[in-house]
Design a protein around this motif. Structure first.
Motif, PDB file in Angstrom:
ATOM      1  N   MET A  87      21.921 -43.152 116.199  1.00  0.00           N
ATOM      2  CA  MET A  87      22.694 -42.657 115.063  1.00  0.00           C
ATOM      3  C   MET A  87      23.926 -43.507 114.781  1.00  0.00           C
ATOM      4  SD  MET A  87      22.557 -38.536 115.799  1.00  0.00           S
ATOM      5  CE  MET A  87      23.529 -38.128 114.345  1.00  0.00           C
ATOM      6  N   THR A  94      22.307 -46.952 107.154  1.00  0.00           N
ATOM      7  CA  THR A  94      21.615 -45.672 106.987  1.00  0.00           C
ATOM      8  C   THR A  94      20.755 -45.682 105.729  1.00  0.00           C
ATOM      9  OG1 THR A  94      23.339 -44.457 108.169  1.00  0.00           O
ATOM     10  CG2 THR A  94      21.917 -43.189 106.701  1.00  0.00           C
ATOM     11  N   TYR A  95      21.262 -46.255 104.655  1.00  0.00           N
ATOM     12  CA  TYR A  95      20.471 -46.332 103.425  1.00  0.00           C
ATOM     13  C   TYR A  95      19.287 -47.288 103.587  1.00  0.00           C
ATOM     14  CZ  TYR A  95      23.424 -43.330 100.622  1.00  0.00           C
ATOM     15  OH  TYR A  95      24.067 -42.228 100.110  1.00  0.00           O
ATOM     16  N   ARG A 179      29.768 -38.809 104.798  1.00  0.00           N
ATOM     17  CA  ARG A 179      29.363 -39.167 106.167  1.00  0.00           C
ATOM     18  C   ARG A 179      30.208 -38.430 107.192  1.00  0.00           C
ATOM     19  NH1 ARG A 179      31.020 -42.551 110.032  1.00  0.00           N
ATOM     20  NH2 ARG A 179      32.691 -43.342 108.704  1.00  0.00           N
ATOM     21  N   ASP A 182      29.285 -34.747 107.641  1.00  0.00           N
ATOM     22  CA  ASP A 182      27.851 -34.513 107.833  1.00  0.00           C
ATOM     23  C   ASP A 182      27.557 -33.358 108.781  1.00  0.00           C
ATOM     24  OD1 ASP A 182      25.211 -35.644 106.987  1.00  0.00           O
ATOM     25  OD2 ASP A 182      24.927 -35.777 109.161  1.00  0.00           O
ATOM     26  N   TYR A 188      22.823 -37.233 107.180  1.00  0.00           N
ATOM     27  CA  TYR A 188      22.741 -38.412 108.048  1.00  0.00           C
ATOM     28  C   TYR A 188      21.983 -38.072 109.326  1.00  0.00           C
ATOM     29  CZ  TYR A 188      25.911 -41.385 105.340  1.00  0.00           C
ATOM     30  OH  TYR A 188      26.472 -42.168 104.363  1.00  0.00           O
ATOM     31  N   TYR A 189      22.311 -36.917 109.898  1.00  0.00           N
ATOM     32  CA  TYR A 189      21.661 -36.506 111.148  1.00  0.00           C
ATOM     33  C   TYR A 189      20.148 -36.432 110.987  1.00  0.00           C
ATOM     34  CZ  TYR A 189      19.869 -33.248 114.630  1.00  0.00           C
ATOM     35  OH  TYR A 189      19.111 -32.655 115.594  1.00  0.00           O
ATOM     36  N   HIS A 192      18.440 -39.889 110.458  1.00  0.00           N
ATOM     37  CA  HIS A 192      18.259 -40.634 111.704  1.00  0.00           C
ATOM     38  C   HIS A 192      17.165 -40.023 112.570  1.00  0.00           C
ATOM     39  CE1 HIS A 192      21.553 -43.203 110.762  1.00  0.00           C
ATOM     40  NE2 HIS A 192      22.480 -42.250 110.818  1.00  0.00           N
TER      41      HIS A 192
END
Length: 407
Positions: A87, A94-95, A179, A182, A188-189, A192
């Motif tokens: 993570m 991330t994108y 972010r 989150d 995001y979590y 991932h």
């Protein structure tokens, strides 16, 4: 149950978490809180104290259930450090992972086949993609608005440079805000989480394989101890890890006829999210192998109320690797809507991530699923559920496109 016919006096429990970056103390405190609530409802006694045996993470449970005294040592098989590492990436990375993960699930056809099973977990998988794209759109609109506004007052190249510089700063601020928040949005979590298996197209990353070898060693050592049951529990993503860990154990070790009973419980499993990927040969082979074993006795518990799990989907059958002589798992529902009071269900039904952990929590009116009876009670998993019929509404249709067991 009387003391004379008590089957389990000492038990070792190995809990494999899902994709969770938190320290195992979170599970200890959850167990402490929820076991106290369940014992008050069900009329038994449970007390926790520090772990007594070897191993870094766990706790000891002393219980009196059905007039029987039982001692259980619970250990969390730790892989949160790898979750944290996976993570640990910035916004741009991330994108990039989002694009890669979406491409793998869409191009392989896995996404459309998963939707034929349960739409809930697929929607949960699409949520981070959609919400991250919404964040990007909001950031772009804000940047465009600032840039356009500046150019109205400062024309020419200078205006463009100033406008888009200020717009870029604002856009980054918006993305960074989401972010940092989150823990409320989970975009995001979850991104991932799904990317962890997708990046290897369903194969286990090397670091996870190495950790699984350690898990095999821990469980193997417990099977040599003078105890009555070794219970392995896999929750969420931990379910498919548990399948492969126990498959490795059985291939490398012959279980003692006079040894502890080996049991396997999977909760809120998301196995198809991995087994439907092209390169998940290892997992598919392990599912087929575990399906024909007499030991361990394997119970798979989900609930339609859990929108993050593939509820009542037989993980072996839907993957398309069920052998003709398939024996396991026993698939049934924890029946959230019946086991929770109407008031409690009303409080939880839209808290999707909390419901995904309900299997580890207290129920107002438990039916035949009680996490604390299973982990701290006087019966083995086999004795508790031997002869129990599977849920009639379970899904066994093989819809997976990829069914090979080897490259």
């Amino acid at each position: 149950m009387s003391e004379q016919v008590q089957r389990v006096k000492r038990r070792r429990v190995f809990y494999i978490p899902g994709y969770d970056p938190f320290h195992p103390r979170r599970y200890r405190e959850l167990y402490r809180k929820e076991s106290a609530a369940q014992s008050a409802i069900s009329g038994y006694e449970i007390a926790l104290k520090p772990k007594q045996g070897k191993g870094p993470y766990g706790w000891h449970v002393s219980a009196k259930i059905d007039a029987c005294d039982v001692e259980s040592e619970i250990e969390v098989l730790y892989w949160a450090d790898m979750v944290k590492s996976s993570m640990n990436m910035g916004i741009a990375a991330t994108y990039a992972v989002l694009a890669q993960t979406a491409w793998i699930y869409i191009s392989s056809g896995a996404l459309w086949r998963l939707m034929r099973l349960r739409k809930g977990p697929v929607i949960a998988a699409l949520y981070p993609v959609g919400f991250l794209l919404v964040q990007a759109l909001l950031a772009w609109l804000a940047a465009y608005g600032i840039a356009s506004g500046v150019q109205m007052f400062v024309p020419g190249l200078v205006g463009k440079l100033i406008g888009w510089t200020l717009g870029g700063v604002l856009a980054y601020g918006i993305l960074d805000f989401f972010r940092r928040k989150d823990n409320k949005f989970f975009a995001y979590y979850l991104m991932h989480d799904y990317a962890y298996s997708a990046r290897t197209r369903g194969a286990n990353p090397p670091e996870l394989e190495a950790r699984m070898e350690e898990f095999v060693a821990r469980i193997s050592e417990a099977l040599e101890a003078e105890i009555d049951e070794v219970l392995v529990i896999g929750h969420s993503s931990g379910a498919h890890i548990g399948v492969s860990v126990l498959a490795d154990l059985l291939r490398s070790k012959e279980l003692r006829a006079d040894g502890p009973e080996l049991s396997f419980l999977t909760l809120g499993q998301v196995v198809p999210m991995v087994s439907f990927l092209p390169d998940a040969w290892r997992l598919r082979a392990d599912l087929a192998f575990m399906a024909v074993q007499e030991r361990p006795f394997w119970v798979d518990v989900t609930a339609p109320g859990d929108g993050c799990a593939f509820a009542l989907c037989d993980p072996v059958s839907v993957t398309g690797v069920a052998p003709a002589d398939k024996k396991q798992p026993l698939v049934f529902s924890a029946a959230f809507t019946q086991s929770l009071s109407p008031q409690r269900w009303g409080e939880l039904r839209w808290r999707f991530f909390r419901l995904h952990f309900q299997y580890l929590c207290a129920f107002d009116a438990p039916k035949d699923y009680d996490y604390f009876q299973i982990t701290a009670g006087p019966m083995t998993l086999l004795e508790r559920y031997h002869g129990r019929p599977p849920s009639k509404s379970r899904i066994e249709t093989p819809v997976n496109r990829f069914r090979s067991l080897a490259p």
